[in-house]
Design an enzyme around this catalytic site. Structure first.
Site, PDB file in Angstrom:
ATOM      1  N   SER A 201      14.227  32.552 -42.075  1.00 42.23           N
ATOM      2  CA  SER A 201      14.997  32.051 -40.946  1.00 42.23           C
ATOM      3  C   SER A 201      14.759  32.983 -39.760  1.00 42.23           C
ATOM      4  CB  SER A 201      16.474  32.032 -41.300  1.00 42.23           C
ATOM      5  OG  SER A 201      16.958  33.364 -41.335  1.00 42.23           O
ATOM      6  N   LYS A 202      15.372  32.649 -38.664  1.00 43.16           N
ATOM      7  CA  LYS A 202      15.164  33.420 -37.421  1.00 43.16           C
ATOM      8  C   LYS A 202      15.479  34.899 -37.599  1.00 43.16           C
ATOM      9  CE  LYS A 202      15.159  30.004 -33.858  1.00 43.16           C
ATOM     10  NZ  LYS A 202      15.475  28.766 -34.567  1.00 43.16           N
ATOM     11  N   ARG A 203      16.334  35.200 -38.575  1.00 45.15           N
ATOM     12  CA  ARG A 203      16.660  36.609 -38.822  1.00 45.15           C
ATOM     13  C   ARG A 203      15.426  37.408 -39.217  1.00 45.15           C
ATOM     14  NH1 ARG A 203      19.319  37.550 -43.374  1.00 45.15           N
ATOM     15  NH2 ARG A 203      19.045  35.415 -44.091  1.00 45.15           N
TER      16      ARG A 203
END
Ligand code: GLU
Length: 433
Positions: A201-203
């Site tokens: 994910s964007k993390r």
């Protein structure tokens, strides 16, 4: 039989890293076997499908070099075809009408099994599967239905897609059976996970391919790194050209478990490609990046820009990184790193050293790294200091940074007209008197 694979994106967002990896594996497999790689746009969701996303996806595939064969096909143009097939099932009694919708009746208690190229035999009991909508009341087909009709019509031999589609496969198999269509080989590839093993994910970093392009990743490095997300050529081979990857690509070497997306490793790999990238490839990318940052000026001499790139490319992870490191050579303003200023310039005696070095350089007959270095060594000897005591402050004075390539190469490329005023300016304004 000719191998035929396909990539079937829904144009509801930019090309995602997971989808790009799926496209790559399909492309590799087709190319490996001199087969066909088709592109099918799954755009039946008119509300969420957007032209700009489609253009972005096609553009990103082209950027990666994942060329497709033949015309792009669009599900939205084939609604009649899906309806006709659904009506066949209605007439046979395997599907029923529910208002405007057509629904496939699933007989409970049947075992559906298939041999996945990665996972081996996978079994489902139809008790777990609800009746399947084939055509929705708005007349559009469901994904599972349209996918089967298209894969069959396009004579797809290998369906290579993410693990998240494993649960769709038995639903699709029911339709293959009911319509007596030949069943392709299914190849479910492991999901991409972050370094903490949770779903990417964007993390964990940017999730759109476009963002990596804008950050200055090179397509060759993206292809290489993505090919290793769930596949390995065996041994400890990592850096490979797309040709070498194609030749080695084998479904047997696809792993069953998550592929780890490690941004550090990706950056490391990109750095390997930066090092050997030819100037004509890097130049326009650097220019584009500098422009986006407002650091470009049309007065810059193209040959000189090339020299700056050559000097820094083996130390940069990405084009963007190269631009950050070289900013001070491109802009009038020097991006001083405050720690470097503190450590190298705000020290007693530095002002004098810089002024004296500037004075020596003014007298140089040839502005070459050799002469720049000789002048530095001579000054150090006269003053009984180490050459490093000239080199470190001079680097910060000229580039704003404490790290970089050899000072004398920087000075040579930066040129007399930048170097001398910068040495004097730093001495006068940044160093203690
Ligand atoms: N449009 C589907 C997706 O993007 C395609 C899945 C498939 O390859 O069957 O996930």
């Amino acid at each position: 039989m000719e191998v035929r694979t396909r990539f079937a994106p829904s144009p509801t967002g930019n090309l995602h890293v997971g989808s790009a990896r799926t496209a790559l594996f399909n492309w590799l497999y087709a190319r490996r076997h001199q087969g066909q790689f088709l592109l099918r746009v799954e755009d039946t969701d008119a509300a969420r499908s957007k032209r700009e996303f489609l253009e972005e996806i096609l553009g990103s595939l082209q950027w990666l070099g994942l060329t497709w064969d033949g015309e792009v096909t669009y599900q939205s143009k084939r609604l009649d075809r899906y309806r006709a097939e659904a009506e066949k099932l209605l007439n046979e009694g395997t599907a029923v009408r529910d208002g405007q919708a057509i629904v496939f009746k699933v007989t409970p208690g049947q075992i559906i099994e298939f041999d996945d190229a990665v996972h081996g035999e996978i079994r489902f009991n139809t008790l777990e599967i609800k009746d399947q909508v084939l055509i929705k009341s708005d007349g559009t087909p469901t994904y599972n239905f349209a996918c089967v009709i298209d894969d069959a019509d396009q004579k797809i031999t290998h369906v290579i897609r993410g693990d998240d589609h494993i649960s769709n496969t038995p639903k699709q198999l029911l339709i293959y059976r009911a319509l007596k269509l030949p069943i392709p080989q299914f190849v479910h590839i492991p999901l991409i996970l972050g370094t903490d093993r949770s779903r990417m994910s964007k993390r964990h970093g940017a999730t759109a391919i476009r963002e990596y392009r804008l950050m200055g990743f090179l397509p060759e490095a993206v292809v290489n790194f993505f090919s290793l997300l769930g596949w390995s050529p065996g041994g400890d081979r990592e850096k490979m050209t797309i040709r070498e990857i194609t030749e080695a690509f084998d479904l047997k070497r696809i792993g069953k478990t998550g592929a780890i997306f490690d941004l550090k490793k990706f950056s490391w790999m990109n750095a390997l490609y930066m090092k050997e990238a030819p100037l004509p490839q890097l130049k326009p990318l650097v220019e584009e990046n500098l422009k986006a940052k407002g650091w470009w000026s049309d007065e810059l001499n193209p040959a000189w820009v090339g020299q700056v790139i050559e000097l820094y490319k083996s130390r940069a992870e990405t084009v963007e990184d190269l631009c950050r490191q070289t900013q001070g050579l491109f802009t009038k303003e020097i991006p001083f790193d405050s720690e470097a200023v503190e450590k190298r310039l705000k020290q007693p005696g530095v002002a004098e050293i810089l002024q004296e070095y500037a004075a020596c350089l003014e007298k140089l007959s040839n502005w070459t790294s050799d002469q720049l270095e000789a002048a530095c060594r001579e000054l150090a000897e006269i003053r009984s200091i180490k050459a490093a005591e000239v080199i470190h402050p001079a680097r910060v004075a000229v580039t704003g940074r404490s790290v970089g390539p050899s000072l004398f190469h920087i000075l040579e490329v930066a040129g007399r007209e930048r170097v001398i005023p910068r040495l004097r300016q730093a001495a006068a304004t940044l160093c203690p008197a």
